[in-house]
Motif scaffolding. Structure first.
Motif, PDB file in Angstrom:
ATOM      1  N   ALA A 167     -53.737 -15.872 119.214  1.00 27.17           N
ATOM      2  CA  ALA A 167     -52.657 -16.379 118.361  1.00 27.17           C
ATOM      3  C   ALA A 167     -51.482 -16.787 119.238  1.00 27.17           C
ATOM      4  N   THR A 168     -51.028 -18.035 119.110  1.00 25.81           N
ATOM      5  CA  THR A 168     -49.881 -18.498 119.887  1.00 25.81           C
ATOM      6  C   THR A 168     -48.583 -18.375 119.099  1.00 25.81           C
ATOM      7  N   GLU A 169     -48.679 -17.951 117.849  1.00 24.25           N
ATOM      8  CA  GLU A 169     -47.528 -17.603 117.021  1.00 24.25           C
ATOM      9  C   GLU A 169     -48.034 -16.644 115.954  1.00 24.25           C
ATOM     10  N   ASP A 170     -47.138 -16.056 115.193  1.00 23.72           N
ATOM     11  CA  ASP A 170     -47.572 -15.178 114.110  1.00 23.72           C
ATOM     12  C   ASP A 170     -48.438 -15.968 113.126  1.00 23.72           C
ATOM     13  N   CYS A 171     -49.575 -15.399 112.755  1.00 23.33           N
ATOM     14  CA  CYS A 171     -50.547 -16.104 111.915  1.00 23.33           C
ATOM     15  C   CYS A 171     -50.947 -15.239 110.719  1.00 23.33           C
ATOM     16  N   ILE A 172     -51.483 -15.903 109.714  1.00 21.75           N
ATOM     17  CA  ILE A 172     -52.161 -15.229 108.611  1.00 21.75           C
ATOM     18  C   ILE A 172     -53.601 -15.726 108.601  1.00 21.75           C
ATOM     19  N   LEU A 173     -54.545 -14.798 108.663  1.00 21.21           N
ATOM     20  CA  LEU A 173     -55.970 -15.117 108.642  1.00 21.21           C
ATOM     21  C   LEU A 173     -56.609 -14.477 107.419  1.00 21.21           C
ATOM     22  N   TRP A 174     -57.783 -15.009 107.039  1.00 26.70           N
ATOM     23  CA  TRP A 174     -58.645 -14.360 106.049  1.00 26.70           C
ATOM     24  C   TRP A 174     -59.897 -13.902 106.779  1.00 26.70           C
ATOM     25  N   ALA A 175     -60.313 -12.657 106.557  1.00 22.65           N
ATOM     26  CA  ALA A 175     -61.468 -12.095 107.251  1.00 22.65           C
ATOM     27  C   ALA A 175     -62.575 -11.765 106.260  1.00 22.65           C
ATOM     28  N   LEU A 176     -63.817 -11.998 106.690  1.00 24.11           N
ATOM     29  CA  LEU A 176     -65.007 -11.660 105.906  1.00 24.11           C
ATOM     30  C   LEU A 176     -65.912 -10.810 106.778  1.00 24.11           C
ATOM     31  N   ASP A 177     -66.305  -9.626 106.271  1.00 27.71           N
ATOM     32  CA  ASP A 177     -67.085  -8.705 107.089  1.00 27.71           C
ATOM     33  C   ASP A 177     -68.485  -9.233 107.371  1.00 27.71           C
ATOM     34  N   ARG A 178     -69.066  -8.715 108.423  1.00 28.53           N
ATOM     35  CA  ARG A 178     -70.364  -9.161 108.930  1.00 28.53           C
ATOM     36  C   ARG A 178     -71.471  -9.082 107.875  1.00 28.53           C
ATOM     37  N   THR A 179     -71.571  -7.948 107.203  1.00 31.91           N
ATOM     38  CA  THR A 179     -72.666  -7.750 106.261  1.00 31.91           C
ATOM     39  C   THR A 179     -72.588  -8.722 105.095  1.00 31.91           C
ATOM     40  N   THR A 180     -71.410  -8.875 104.519  1.00 33.35           N
ATOM     41  CA  THR A 180     -71.257  -9.799 103.394  1.00 33.35           C
ATOM     42  C   THR A 180     -71.517 -11.228 103.842  1.00 33.35           C
ATOM     43  N   PHE A 181     -71.025 -11.582 105.032  1.00 35.80           N
ATOM     44  CA  PHE A 181     -71.259 -12.930 105.556  1.00 35.80           C
ATOM     45  C   PHE A 181     -72.751 -13.213 105.654  1.00 35.80           C
ATOM     46  N   ARG A 182     -73.488 -12.285 106.238  1.00 34.41           N
ATOM     47  CA  ARG A 182     -74.918 -12.524 106.432  1.00 34.41           C
ATOM     48  C   ARG A 182     -75.664 -12.561 105.101  1.00 34.41           C
ATOM     49  N   GLN A 183     -75.342 -11.649 104.211  1.00 40.12           N
ATOM     50  CA  GLN A 183     -76.056 -11.587 102.936  1.00 40.12           C
ATOM     51  C   GLN A 183     -75.738 -12.788 102.055  1.00 40.12           C
ATOM     52  N   LEU A 184     -74.460 -13.084 101.913  1.00 41.35           N
ATOM     53  CA  LEU A 184     -74.066 -14.123 100.958  1.00 41.35           C
ATOM     54  C   LEU A 184     -74.204 -15.533 101.515  1.00 41.35           C
ATOM     55  N   VAL A 185     -73.887 -15.712 102.774  1.00 44.39           N
ATOM     56  CA  VAL A 185     -73.893 -17.060 103.340  1.00 44.39           C
ATOM     57  C   VAL A 185     -75.251 -17.409 103.926  1.00 44.39           C
ATOM     58  N   LEU A 186     -75.750 -16.581 104.849  1.00 46.18           N
ATOM     59  CA  LEU A 186     -77.026 -16.912 105.476  1.00 46.18           C
ATOM     60  C   LEU A 186     -78.184 -16.861 104.495  1.00 46.18           C
ATOM     61  N   LEU A 187     -78.271 -15.796 103.689  1.00 48.68           N
ATOM     62  CA  LEU A 187     -79.390 -15.658 102.772  1.00 48.68           C
ATOM     63  C   LEU A 187     -79.381 -16.773 101.732  1.00 48.68           C
ATOM     64  N   THR A 188     -78.193 -17.130 101.248  1.00 46.54           N
ATOM     65  CA  THR A 188     -78.107 -18.201 100.263  1.00 46.54           C
ATOM     66  C   THR A 188     -78.553 -19.526 100.867  1.00 46.54           C
ATOM     67  N   THR A 189     -78.177 -19.770 102.120  1.00 44.61           N
ATOM     68  CA  THR A 189     -78.614 -20.997 102.792  1.00 44.61           C
ATOM     69  C   THR A 189     -80.130 -21.026 102.931  1.00 44.61           C
ATOM     70  N   MET A 190     -80.734 -19.873 103.278  1.00 44.85           N
ATOM     71  CA  MET A 190     -82.191 -19.804 103.392  1.00 44.85           C
ATOM     72  C   MET A 190     -82.857 -20.116 102.050  1.00 44.85           C
ATOM     73  N   LYS A 191     -82.316 -19.530 100.983  1.00 43.52           N
ATOM     74  CA  LYS A 191     -82.907 -19.752  99.664  1.00 43.52           C
ATOM     75  C   LYS A 191     -82.731 -21.200  99.210  1.00 43.52           C
ATOM     76  N   LYS A 192     -81.575 -21.781  99.552  1.00 41.88           N
ATOM     77  CA  LYS A 192     -81.341 -23.168  99.166  1.00 41.88           C
ATOM     78  C   LYS A 192     -82.331 -24.092  99.866  1.00 41.88           C
ATOM     79  N   ARG A 193     -82.561 -23.860 101.155  1.00 35.39           N
ATOM     80  CA  ARG A 193     -83.527 -24.690 101.884  1.00 35.39           C
ATOM     81  C   ARG A 193     -84.915 -24.563 101.268  1.00 35.39           C
ATOM     82  N   GLU A 194     -85.308 -23.333 100.927  1.00 34.17           N
ATOM     83  CA  GLU A 194     -86.623 -23.129 100.321  1.00 34.17           C
ATOM     84  C   GLU A 194     -86.718 -23.842  98.977  1.00 34.17           C
ATOM     85  N   MET A 195     -85.627 -23.764  98.178  1.00 33.75           N
ATOM     86  CA  MET A 195     -85.616 -24.399  96.862  1.00 33.75           C
ATOM     87  C   MET A 195     -85.762 -25.915  96.963  1.00 33.75           C
ATOM     88  N   TYR A 196     -85.072 -26.508  97.950  1.00 32.18           N
ATOM     89  CA  TYR A 196     -85.075 -27.964  98.055  1.00 32.18           C
ATOM     90  C   TYR A 196     -86.287 -28.516  98.795  1.00 32.18           C
TER      91      TYR A 196
END
Length: 345
Positions: A167-196
């Motif tokens: 950070a080069t100045e005071d910042c506000i970030l949004w954080a998403l934990d590892r487990t939720t990221f993998r379950q919700l983002v990666l798994l959903t992407t896998m299912k979407k590819r399979e569906m299409y």
């Protein structure tokens, strides 16, 4: 609220650090502080959570409370992040619930090269620099100016952090934990590819694409639903997307300005079903829409925006361009000597 100008600057030798859209500059209140177990240091080790296509991504839901103002800023920050575009509305809400606001002070090293990945971050406000290691020395390759997303690679591929973010100045970030990221983002992407996969393989137009290109197309498609009677595209409007019918039927109509009565009523010229597509010619030729398409029944459409269309469907353009003759033949049968250009006037 006044918004800061937002941009991401990335040098030519950037190693694939992701960027996206961010939001405003309000600070975190005590009531909605990050969870007490949020790690500011390094983790000793991380093991990848096994992902199964049968996993319920809504199980063990993580919720970090937010004010209405915080949630509005978060929605703005994530709306154009490509990695979240695979999520439907319900899944997107789960992600927003699981994210929490994290302030970063000027000089703070938010992620450190070589560390294991705990969180994925979206920039809400403030500036950060990105450094990678080259011959044992840190080299700046990107900067985030009130926008951006980073930290996904270590979570996706279970590898150490490939860069350091400061950070080069005071910042506000949004954080998403590892487990939720993998379950919700990666798994959903896998299912979407399979569906299409089966759906896209059955469309003759897309046989010009190889498997890798079809996979990229599946990632970029967004499912949009319309109710019977809804207008999907309108004659004369500018073209913004390409459509493939997943379910239901659509009616293609044009205004009748060619008959002796010149009553300007709409005439149905075609019915489209599952696997049919529309909206391509206006994108190819950069012209207004030549027809109006209605949802004849409740429909689900796979939608590709104009930028993704140009990037992903290049091999199919010649085939789509040949449809001009078929469309104009249909118009001639109905109205006489009429071209697509006549419908755009």
């Amino acid at each position: 609220m006044h918004r800061k100008k937002r941009k991401v600057v990335i040098s030519d030798n950037n190693e694939g650090i992701g960027g996206s859209v961010a939001s405003s500059d309000d600070i975190l209140t005590e009531e909605f502080a990050p969870p007490p177990n949020f790690s500011k240091g390094r983790r000793a080790s991380v093991s990848a959570e096994p992902l199964s296509m049968e996993d319920d991504v809504t199980q063990d839901r993580v919720i970090h409370p937010k004010t209405d103002e915080q949630r509005k800023r978060l929605q703005t920050a994530v709306k154009d992040i490509l990695i979240f575009k695979s999520l439907d509305q319900e899944q997107r809400e789960y992600v927003l619930d699981a994210m929490f606001e994290k302030p970063a002070k000027e000089g703070e090293r938010v992620i450190e090269f070589g560390d294991n990945g705990d969180y994925f971050y979206v920039v809400d406000s403030g500036k950060l620099d990105c450094y990678i290691q080259i011959n044992g020395e840190e080299k700046k390759v990107a900067c985030y100016d009130n926008t951006g997303a980073f930290g996904e690679l270590a979570l996706m591929y279970n590898t150490p952090r490939a860069a350091t973010i400061v950070a080069t100045e005071d910042c506000i970030l949004w954080a998403l934990d590892r487990t939720t990221f993998r379950q919700l983002v990666l798994l959903t992407t896998m299912k979407k590819r399979e569906m299409y996969e089966e759906f896209l393989n059955a469309i003759p137009l897309l046989k010009e694409l190889d498997n890798y290109e079809r996979m990229n197309l599946a990632d970029a498609l967004q499912t949009v639903k319309y109710n019977a009677g809804d207008v999907i595209i309108k004659q004369g409007d500018e073209a913004e997307a390409f459509y493939i019918i997943e379910k239901g039927t659509c009616a293609v109509k044009v205004r009748d300005t060619f008959s002796s009565q010149h009553n300007n009523e709409e005439v149905k010229v075609n019915t489209l079903e599952r696997g049919d597509y529309f909206g391509e010619l206006a994108l190819i030729h950069n012209k207004p829409r030549a027809a109006t398409v209605y949802a004849q029944t409740d429909v689900s459409l796979a939608v590709l925006d104009v930028k993704a269309f140009e990037r992903l469907l290049g091999p199919c353009v010649d085939i789509m361009s040949r449809n001009v003759a078929n469309y104009e033949k249909q118009l001639t049968e109905l109205f006489g000597d009429v071209s697509l250009e006549d419908l755009r006037r």
